[in-house]
Design a protein around this motif. Structure first.
Motif, PDB file in Angstrom:
ATOM      1  N   THR A 157       0.832  -1.206   0.000  1.00  0.00           N
ATOM      2  CA  THR A 157       0.000   0.000   0.000  1.00  0.00           C
ATOM      3  C   THR A 157       0.863   1.251   0.000  1.00  0.00           C
ATOM      4  N   PHE A 158       0.295   2.340  -0.531  1.00  0.00           N
ATOM      5  CA  PHE A 158       0.955   3.643  -0.588  1.00  0.00           C
ATOM      6  C   PHE A 158       0.012   4.721  -0.067  1.00  0.00           C
ATOM      7  N   LYS A 159       0.588   5.674   0.649  1.00  0.00           N
ATOM      8  CA  LYS A 159      -0.122   6.903   0.977  1.00  0.00           C
ATOM      9  C   LYS A 159       0.343   7.968   0.006  1.00  0.00           C
ATOM     10  N   LEU A 160      -0.608   8.673  -0.581  1.00  0.00           N
ATOM     11  CA  LEU A 160      -0.310   9.638  -1.630  1.00  0.00           C
ATOM     12  C   LEU A 160       0.772  10.616  -1.183  1.00  0.00           C
ATOM     13  N   GLY A 161       1.849  10.657  -1.943  1.00  0.00           N
ATOM     14  CA  GLY A 161       2.923  11.612  -1.685  1.00  0.00           C
ATOM     15  C   GLY A 161       3.991  11.146  -0.721  1.00  0.00           C
ATOM     16  N   GLU A 162       3.723  10.078   0.040  1.00  0.00           N
ATOM     17  CA  GLU A 162       4.735   9.566   0.966  1.00  0.00           C
ATOM     18  C   GLU A 162       5.672   8.615   0.227  1.00  0.00           C
ATOM     19  N   ARG A 163       6.969   8.746   0.474  1.00  0.00           N
ATOM     20  CA  ARG A 163       7.954   7.970  -0.263  1.00  0.00           C
ATOM     21  C   ARG A 163       7.927   6.478   0.066  1.00  0.00           C
ATOM     22  N   ASP A 164       7.633   6.153   1.313  1.00  0.00           N
ATOM     23  CA  ASP A 164       7.727   4.763   1.751  1.00  0.00           C
ATOM     24  C   ASP A 164       6.394   4.030   1.595  1.00  0.00           C
ATOM     25  N   SER A 165       6.479   2.778   1.209  1.00  0.00           N
ATOM     26  CA  SER A 165       5.297   1.928   1.069  1.00  0.00           C
ATOM     27  C   SER A 165       5.217   0.973   2.254  1.00  0.00           C
ATOM     28  N   HIS A 166       4.119   0.228   2.326  1.00  0.00           N
ATOM     29  CA  HIS A 166       3.939  -0.789   3.365  1.00  0.00           C
ATOM     30  C   HIS A 166       3.598  -2.111   2.662  1.00  0.00           C
ATOM     31  N   THR A 167       4.367  -3.151   2.960  1.00  0.00           N
ATOM     32  CA  THR A 167       4.198  -4.438   2.271  1.00  0.00           C
ATOM     33  C   THR A 167       4.085  -5.574   3.273  1.00  0.00           C
ATOM     34  N   TYR A 168       3.203  -6.500   2.949  1.00  0.00           N
ATOM     35  CA  TYR A 168       3.167  -7.767   3.682  1.00  0.00           C
ATOM     36  C   TYR A 168       2.959  -8.873   2.659  1.00  0.00           C
ATOM     37  N   LYS A 169       3.815  -9.899   2.722  1.00  0.00           N
ATOM     38  CA  LYS A 169       3.701 -11.044   1.817  1.00  0.00           C
ATOM     39  C   LYS A 169       4.257 -12.271   2.506  1.00  0.00           C
ATOM     40  N   ASP A 170       3.720 -13.429   2.108  1.00  0.00           N
ATOM     41  CA  ASP A 170       4.161 -14.681   2.733  1.00  0.00           C
ATOM     42  C   ASP A 170       3.732 -15.838   1.839  1.00  0.00           C
ATOM     43  N   MET A 171       4.240 -17.026   2.162  1.00  0.00           N
ATOM     44  CA  MET A 171       3.845 -18.234   1.458  1.00  0.00           C
ATOM     45  C   MET A 171       2.457 -18.664   1.916  1.00  0.00           C
ATOM     46  N   GLY A 172       1.678 -19.218   0.984  1.00  0.00           N
ATOM     47  CA  GLY A 172       0.366 -19.737   1.347  1.00  0.00           C
ATOM     48  C   GLY A 172      -0.761 -19.074   0.579  1.00  0.00           C
ATOM     49  N   LEU A 173      -1.980 -19.507   0.865  1.00  0.00           N
ATOM     50  CA  LEU A 173      -3.174 -18.945   0.253  1.00  0.00           C
ATOM     51  C   LEU A 173      -3.462 -17.560   0.823  1.00  0.00           C
ATOM     52  N   VAL A 174      -4.228 -16.773   0.089  1.00  0.00           N
ATOM     53  CA  VAL A 174      -4.556 -15.413   0.522  1.00  0.00           C
ATOM     54  C   VAL A 174      -5.160 -15.424   1.923  1.00  0.00           C
ATOM     55  N   SER A 175      -6.072 -16.346   2.180  1.00  0.00           N
ATOM     56  CA  SER A 175      -6.739 -16.394   3.479  1.00  0.00           C
ATOM     57  C   SER A 175      -5.806 -16.854   4.598  1.00  0.00           C
ATOM     58  N   GLN A 176      -4.695 -17.520   4.233  1.00  0.00           N
ATOM     59  CA  GLN A 176      -3.710 -17.943   5.226  1.00  0.00           C
ATOM     60  C   GLN A 176      -2.687 -16.852   5.518  1.00  0.00           C
ATOM     61  N   VAL A 177      -2.410 -16.031   4.527  1.00  0.00           N
ATOM     62  CA  VAL A 177      -1.368 -15.007   4.659  1.00  0.00           C
ATOM     63  C   VAL A 177      -1.868 -13.798   5.446  1.00  0.00           C
ATOM     64  N   PHE A 178      -3.132 -13.400   5.217  1.00  0.00           N
ATOM     65  CA  PHE A 178      -3.643 -12.162   5.796  1.00  0.00           C
ATOM     66  C   PHE A 178      -4.715 -12.412   6.847  1.00  0.00           C
ATOM     67  N   ASP A 179      -4.756 -11.519   7.830  1.00  0.00           N
ATOM     68  CA  ASP A 179      -5.859 -11.471   8.778  1.00  0.00           C
ATOM     69  C   ASP A 179      -6.206 -10.003   9.020  1.00  0.00           C
ATOM     70  N   GLU A 180      -7.222  -9.772   9.848  1.00  0.00           N
ATOM     71  CA  GLU A 180      -7.686  -8.398  10.077  1.00  0.00           C
ATOM     72  C   GLU A 180      -6.566  -7.502  10.630  1.00  0.00           C
ATOM     73  N   LYS A 181      -5.767  -8.024  11.542  1.00  0.00           N
ATOM     74  CA  LYS A 181      -4.698  -7.233  12.152  1.00  0.00           C
ATOM     75  C   LYS A 181      -3.672  -6.806  11.118  1.00  0.00           C
ATOM     76  N   ILE A 182      -3.246  -7.740  10.260  1.00  0.00           N
ATOM     77  CA  ILE A 182      -2.253  -7.414   9.234  1.00  0.00           C
ATOM     78  C   ILE A 182      -2.815  -6.390   8.261  1.00  0.00           C
ATOM     79  N   LEU A 183      -4.047  -6.596   7.815  1.00  0.00           N
ATOM     80  CA  LEU A 183      -4.651  -5.674   6.852  1.00  0.00           C
ATOM     81  C   LEU A 183      -4.805  -4.271   7.434  1.00  0.00           C
ATOM     82  N   SER A 184      -5.099  -4.187   8.735  1.00  0.00           N
ATOM     83  CA  SER A 184      -5.277  -2.872   9.366  1.00  0.00           C
ATOM     84  C   SER A 184      -3.989  -2.063   9.385  1.00  0.00           C
TER      85      SER A 184
END
Length: 487
Positions: free
Chosen positions: A55-82
């Motif tokens: 994800t990116f915030k408009l105009g901010e240089r740094d991004s935020h990334t989360y990635k891992d092995m597995g299915l989408v539902s296994q990689v992400f949860d509400e806390k990570i997405l927040s």
């Protein structure tokens, strides 16, 4: 036969394997990470090895990334997405073709530039990966993965660091890339989408109604899940730029030659996705109609191999007048498992994915409709299971031509000596897989059913006519028969 044990050969998939799903969204007033999550969830069929969101915030240089092995539902949860906040996001779900299945090859790939972070999600396969990596390494870049996608990301970063803006930098990098690439890219200023000049892999644009939100996805099913309307395809040779001011189009290639992979329509894409103004369910049903006209047979029931063979089976039934029935039940919760069955389980005929219905099949003459036979291994086991369940005759009909050549553009069909139709006649294949009769759909009918210009499709896996030139070294790595011939 290929080298290695019979067990290794039998463990190979019997259908082509897809590369990846990509997704992008610009939505200033929405929870973009959660929308990206659902978009990737809809595209999960395109890859089950890893998933990631940047994800990116408009105009901010740094991004935020989360990635891992597995299915989408296994990689992400509400806390990570927040924790993935911003106004725009890109996402990726991966099946490895170039680069092995490990976390270093998970995407999006993020590299720093003088203008801030650059993130890339790639569907496809370059044919000049070795040359591009060698150029980048010679210029001092440190590449951390073995994927071709990282080379594209560094080529963009290099152009930007030399003084170009995002659009010019991306275009400069595209001219260094040969092969198949549908790309979604994130920057601090906006999102870009690019397709190669042949448009081998799909990429579509959508818009969430009554908002300034735009969406990019490999297929229209990735738009539907979040309520976005389909606007159009990203065209071959086009760069689409999305930012706070809206959408703009840039031609990075003057004379594109459309060649969408026809297997996207036959097998890979979801049946509810739209291509060429038509659902793929309708296209696959037409394949079945034409198959029944070309390869009629006397039988009691028509069954489809779940899931991609079912629309063609329904079409075959409607045209032939032979009743359609469900004869194979699919376990829909089997993805890529890391727990392997024991040898004893294999020998006893473990059926993790498909199980035949004995009371439906008992003493019946069955027509089995499938979308393809690549290696013949799964087909052989399935036919054996149908006979054990009581089928009196088993006739197989395939809703595509024989696969005789490997793909170099992002589909994992391995080398030519693994492709059963490259070395065996139709009658020999029928004997190997144990069916009473076998017939394939003609190439002409496969293309006729698209209701589109036949020249706009890549059919190299059936013909060996590759629309993008393959370097000799790469060609010989897969075209074993040609290599032997030349030797």
């Amino acid at each position: 036969m290929p080298s290695g044990s019979r067990l290794d050969f039998d463990d190979l998939p019997d259908s082509p394997e897809e590369a990846c799903g990509v997704f992008g969204i610009l939505a200033p007033n929405e929870d973009v990470a959660k929308l990206a999550y659902f978009g990737l969830f809809a595209l999960q069929h395109r890859g089950q090895e890893s998933a990631g969101i940047t994800t990116f915030k408009l105009g901010e240089r740094d991004s935020h990334t989360y990635k891992d092995m597995g299915l989408v539902s296994q990689v992400f949860d509400e806390k990570i997405l927040s924790q993935l906040s911003g106004q725009f996001a890109i996402g990726h779900t991966r099946y490895s073709t170039t680069g092995s299945s490990k976390i270093n090859n998970a995407q999006p790939i993020v590299v720093p530039t003088r203008l801030g972070d650059f993130a890339l999600a790639h569907n496809g396969n370059l044919v000049n990966t070795t040359e591009l990596r060698a150029e980048l390494l010679a210029r001092g870049h440190v590449l951390e993965s073995t994927s071709d996608s990282e080379g594209i990301a560094f080529a963009v970063a290099e152009a930007v660091n030399e003084g170009k803006d995002w659009i010019a930098g991306i275009i400069a990098a595209m001219h260094r890339c040969q092969g198949a690439f549908s790309l979604v890219m994130g920057t601090p200023q906006g999102i870009a989408a690019v397709r190669d000049g042949s448009g081998l892999r799909p990429l579509v644009i959508g818009q969430i109604p009554d908002s300034g939100s735009y969406v990019l996805a490999s297929e229209t099913c990735g738009l539907d899940i979040i309520g976005a309307d389909f606007l159009r395809d990203v065209e071959p040779g086009e760069l689409v730029w999305l930012d706070a001011t809206g959408i703009s189009s840039h031609r990075w290639l003057a004379r594109p030659a459309p060649k969408l992979c026809v297997f996207e329509m036959i097998y890979f894409a979801r049946p509810d996705s739209i291509m060429h103004h038509d659902s793929l369910y309708s296209y696959r049903k037409r394949l079945g109609h034409l198959l029944a006209e070309e390869a009629a047979v006397e039988a009691d029931l028509v069954i489809g191999v779940p899931d991609s063979g079912i629309p063609a089976a329904i079409g075959f039934s409607q045209t032939s007048g032979i009743p359609y029935a469900e004869g194979l039940i699919k376990n829909r919760y089997v993805g890529r498992t890391f727990i392997q069955p024991t040898q004893a389980m294999r020998e006893s005929g473990i059926r993790m994915k498909l199980n035949p219905l004995r009371d439906v099949l008992q003493d019946k003459r069955i027509v089995v409709i499938d979308d393809s036979i690549v290696r013949g291994t799964t087909s052989r086991k399935m036919v054996q299971a149908l006979r054990e369940a009581g089928a009196r005759e088993v006739h197989m009909r395939i809703s595509s031509p024989p696969v005789t050549h490997p793909c170099f553009y992002g589909i994992d069909t391995d080398s030519q000596d693994h492709l059963i139709a490259a070395t065996k006649s139709v009658s020999a294949i029928a004997e190997i897989i144990g069916v009473d009769t076998l017939a394939y759909l003609s190439r002409e009918s496969m293309l006729k059913a698209t209701n589109a210009d036949p020249s706009h499709f890549c059919t190299a896996c059936f013909t060996g006519d590759y629309p993008i030139a393959i370097p000799d070294k790469l060609k010989h790595s897969k075209l074993i028969l040609e290599k032997q011939h030349h030797d």
